[in-house]
Design a protein around this motif. Structure first.
Motif, PDB file in Angstrom:
ATOM      1  N   ILE A 219      37.450  40.581  29.554  1.00 22.94           N
ATOM      2  CA  ILE A 219      38.659  40.081  30.225  1.00 22.94           C
ATOM      3  C   ILE A 219      39.782  41.108  30.120  1.00 22.94           C
ATOM      4  CG2 ILE A 219      40.475  38.332  30.113  1.00 22.94           C
ATOM      5  CD1 ILE A 219      38.238  36.338  29.323  1.00 22.94           C
ATOM      6  N   ALA A 220      39.987  41.653  28.926  1.00 19.59           N
ATOM      7  CA  ALA A 220      41.045  42.650  28.743  1.00 19.59           C
ATOM      8  C   ALA A 220      40.776  43.892  29.589  1.00 19.59           C
ATOM      9  CB  ALA A 220      41.164  43.023  27.263  1.00 19.59           C
ATOM     10  N   ALA A 221      39.523  44.330  29.672  1.00 21.84           N
ATOM     11  CA  ALA A 221      39.183  45.511  30.463  1.00 21.84           C
ATOM     12  C   ALA A 221      39.417  45.259  31.951  1.00 21.84           C
ATOM     13  CB  ALA A 221      37.725  45.916  30.222  1.00 21.84           C
ATOM     14  N   VAL A 222      39.057  44.083  32.424  1.00 24.56           N
ATOM     15  CA  VAL A 222      39.255  43.776  33.847  1.00 24.56           C
ATOM     16  C   VAL A 222      40.740  43.694  34.177  1.00 24.56           C
ATOM     17  CG1 VAL A 222      38.952  41.979  35.598  1.00 24.56           C
ATOM     18  CG2 VAL A 222      37.012  42.680  34.189  1.00 24.56           C
ATOM     19  N   VAL A 223      41.500  43.008  33.337  1.00 26.49           N
ATOM     20  CA  VAL A 223      42.943  42.901  33.591  1.00 26.49           C
ATOM     21  C   VAL A 223      43.597  44.276  33.483  1.00 26.49           C
ATOM     22  CG1 VAL A 223      45.118  41.946  32.722  1.00 26.49           C
ATOM     23  CG2 VAL A 223      43.109  40.474  32.945  1.00 26.49           C
ATOM     24  N   GLY A 224      43.266  45.026  32.437  1.00 23.08           N
ATOM     25  CA  GLY A 224      43.839  46.365  32.274  1.00 23.08           C
ATOM     26  C   GLY A 224      43.451  47.289  33.410  1.00 23.08           C
ATOM     27  N   GLY A 225      42.176  47.288  33.787  1.00 26.00           N
ATOM     28  CA  GLY A 225      41.735  48.112  34.904  1.00 26.00           C
ATOM     29  C   GLY A 225      42.385  47.708  36.211  1.00 26.00           C
ATOM     30  N   SER A 226      42.569  46.416  36.410  1.00 26.44           N
ATOM     31  CA  SER A 226      43.225  45.941  37.626  1.00 26.44           C
ATOM     32  C   SER A 226      44.675  46.397  37.668  1.00 26.44           C
ATOM     33  CB  SER A 226      43.163  44.412  37.708  1.00 26.44           C
ATOM     34  OG  SER A 226      41.834  43.982  37.793  1.00 26.44           O
ATOM     35  N   LEU A 227      45.358  46.311  36.540  1.00 23.72           N
ATOM     36  CA  LEU A 227      46.753  46.739  36.505  1.00 23.72           C
ATOM     37  C   LEU A 227      46.881  48.246  36.723  1.00 23.72           C
ATOM     38  CD1 LEU A 227      48.101  44.524  33.593  1.00 23.72           C
ATOM     39  CD2 LEU A 227      48.487  44.227  36.046  1.00 23.72           C
ATOM     40  N   LEU A 228      45.888  49.005  36.267  1.00 27.76           N
ATOM     41  CA  LEU A 228      45.926  50.453  36.457  1.00 27.76           C
ATOM     42  C   LEU A 228      45.514  50.879  37.864  1.00 27.76           C
ATOM     43  CD1 LEU A 228      44.383  51.715  33.113  1.00 27.76           C
ATOM     44  CD2 LEU A 228      46.744  51.976  33.868  1.00 27.76           C
ATOM     45  N   LEU A 229      44.562  50.177  38.461  1.00 22.21           N
ATOM     46  CA  LEU A 229      43.984  50.615  39.719  1.00 22.21           C
ATOM     47  C   LEU A 229      44.559  49.935  40.956  1.00 22.21           C
ATOM     48  CD1 LEU A 229      40.267  50.797  38.556  1.00 22.21           C
ATOM     49  CD2 LEU A 229      41.879  52.683  38.818  1.00 22.21           C
TER      50      LEU A 229
ATOM     51  N   PRO B 257      47.493  48.377  43.429  1.00 19.60           N
ATOM     52  CA  PRO B 257      48.919  48.598  43.680  1.00 19.60           C
ATOM     53  C   PRO B 257      49.748  47.441  43.115  1.00 19.60           C
ATOM     54  CG  PRO B 257      47.678  48.493  45.746  1.00 19.60           C
ATOM     55  CD  PRO B 257      46.731  48.240  44.636  1.00 19.60           C
ATOM     56  N   ARG B 258      50.953  47.730  42.735  1.00 18.24           N
ATOM     57  CA  ARG B 258      51.848  46.726  42.141  1.00 18.24           C
ATOM     58  C   ARG B 258      52.015  45.506  43.053  1.00 18.24           C
ATOM     59  NH1 ARG B 258      56.012  47.161  37.963  1.00 18.24           N
ATOM     60  NH2 ARG B 258      55.220  49.246  37.672  1.00 18.24           N
ATOM     61  N   THR B 259      51.919  45.704  44.360  1.00 13.48           N
ATOM     62  CA  THR B 259      52.090  44.582  45.288  1.00 13.48           C
ATOM     63  C   THR B 259      50.957  43.569  45.202  1.00 13.48           C
ATOM     64  OG1 THR B 259      50.988  45.864  47.018  1.00 13.48           O
ATOM     65  CG2 THR B 259      53.402  45.954  46.940  1.00 13.48           C
ATOM     66  N   GLN B 260      49.837  43.951  44.616  1.00 13.80           N
ATOM     67  CA  GLN B 260      48.703  43.031  44.502  1.00 13.80           C
ATOM     68  C   GLN B 260      48.576  42.407  43.122  1.00 13.80           C
ATOM     69  OE1 GLN B 260      45.126  44.894  45.839  1.00 13.80           O
ATOM     70  NE2 GLN B 260      45.785  44.975  47.961  1.00 13.80           N
ATOM     71  N   TRP B 261      49.456  42.740  42.204  1.00 12.13           N
ATOM     72  CA  TRP B 261      49.358  42.192  40.858  1.00 12.13           C
ATOM     73  C   TRP B 261      49.453  40.674  40.851  1.00 12.13           C
ATOM     74  CZ3 TRP B 261      52.612  45.798  37.212  1.00 12.13           C
ATOM     75  CH2 TRP B 261      51.975  47.036  37.135  1.00 12.13           C
ATOM     76  N   GLN B 262      50.293  40.112  41.724  1.00 12.46           N
ATOM     77  CA  GLN B 262      50.449  38.659  41.719  1.00 12.46           C
ATOM     78  C   GLN B 262      49.183  37.955  42.182  1.00 12.46           C
ATOM     79  OE1 GLN B 262      53.671  37.918  44.331  1.00 12.46           O
ATOM     80  NE2 GLN B 262      52.482  38.216  46.201  1.00 12.46           N
ATOM     81  N   GLU B 263      48.285  38.685  42.828  1.00 11.08           N
ATOM     82  CA  GLU B 263      47.044  38.093  43.324  1.00 11.08           C
ATOM     83  C   GLU B 263      45.920  38.104  42.288  1.00 11.08           C
ATOM     84  OE1 GLU B 263      46.854  36.656  46.327  1.00 11.08           O
ATOM     85  OE2 GLU B 263      48.967  37.150  46.589  1.00 11.08           O
ATOM     86  N   LEU B 264      46.154  38.733  41.148  1.00 10.79           N
ATOM     87  CA  LEU B 264      45.104  38.782  40.124  1.00 10.79           C
ATOM     88  C   LEU B 264      44.691  37.370  39.736  1.00 10.79           C
ATOM     89  CD1 LEU B 264      46.246  41.611  37.704  1.00 10.79           C
ATOM     90  CD2 LEU B 264      44.399  41.657  39.356  1.00 10.79           C
ATOM     91  N   GLY B 265      43.413  37.147  39.707  1.00  8.72           N
ATOM     92  CA  GLY B 265      42.904  35.855  39.301  1.00  8.72           C
ATOM     93  C   GLY B 265      42.826  34.829  40.409  1.00  8.72           C
ATOM     94  N   ILE B 266      43.266  35.176  41.620  1.00 10.16           N
ATOM     95  CA  ILE B 266      43.189  34.252  42.741  1.00 10.16           C
ATOM     96  C   ILE B 266      42.111  34.754  43.677  1.00 10.16           C
ATOM     97  CG2 ILE B 266      44.402  33.267  44.720  1.00 10.16           C
ATOM     98  CD1 ILE B 266      47.003  33.720  43.156  1.00 10.16           C
ATOM     99  N   GLN B 267      41.088  33.931  43.882  1.00  5.64           N
ATOM    100  CA  GLN B 267      39.997  34.335  44.743  1.00  5.64           C
ATOM    101  C   GLN B 267      40.326  33.940  46.175  1.00  5.64           C
ATOM    102  OE1 GLN B 267      36.224  32.925  43.526  1.00  5.64           O
ATOM    103  NE2 GLN B 267      35.137  33.879  45.202  1.00  5.64           N
TER     104      GLN B 267
END
Length: 148
Positions: free
Chosen positions: A89-99, A101-111
């Motif tokens: 979970i930490a790797a996926v969240v960390g990788g998502s935040l790194l890879l 764009p900031r505009t898509q951060w709010q979409e994390l976890g929403i399918q």
């Protein structure tokens, strides 16, 4: 332990190989469903093997102690599984935040769309809509569409 019982081995390489094969079937199916159409059977194989191992563990405990301590059993499973799950979970969240764009951060976890394997094997077809669940379109799988 009685004198006629066979001591239990902790590691069974043949069973671990079957579990690895089951996992590989599922991974191959998710990578390219058309290549291995029955790959999802690996989930069933994995659960059957896991059930066999868990049942054997519980039966050995019942023979050894004349009881089964389920809270201790589940605590041991949690101690074994949760650390790896938290790392993933930490790797996926960390990788998502790194890879991402900031505009898509709010979409994390929403399918927003169905998984790839569901798109390729089921009757869900991508639409221009960003709502969930996606709509079904009549076509080759129209037998599953309500009203037919």
């Amino acid at each position: 332990m009685s004198s006629n019982s066979v001591p239990a081995k902790n590691f069974r390489p043949e069973i671990q190989a079957l579990r690895a094969l089951a996992v590989l079937l599922v991974v191959a199916y998710h990578l390219e469903p058309g290549l291995l159409p029955g790959g999802y059977i690996g989930v069933d194989i994995f659960f059957v093997i896991s059930g066999f191992l868990i049942t054997g563990h519980l039966l050995r405990e019942a023979q050894r102690t004349a009881t089964v301590n389920l809270p201790a059993f589940f605590a041991a499973r949690a101690r074994r599984i949760l650390p790896a799950a938290l790392v993933v979970i930490a790797a996926v969240v960390g990788g998502s935040l790194l890879l991402l764009p900031r505009t898509q951060w709010q979409e994390l976890g929403i399918q927003r769309s169905p998984p790839r394997s569901r798109c390729r094997t089921g009757c869900w077809r991508p639409t221009r809509s960003t709502t969930w669940p996606p709509t079904r379109r009549r076509g080759r799988c129209s037998i599953l569409v309500a009203g037919r």
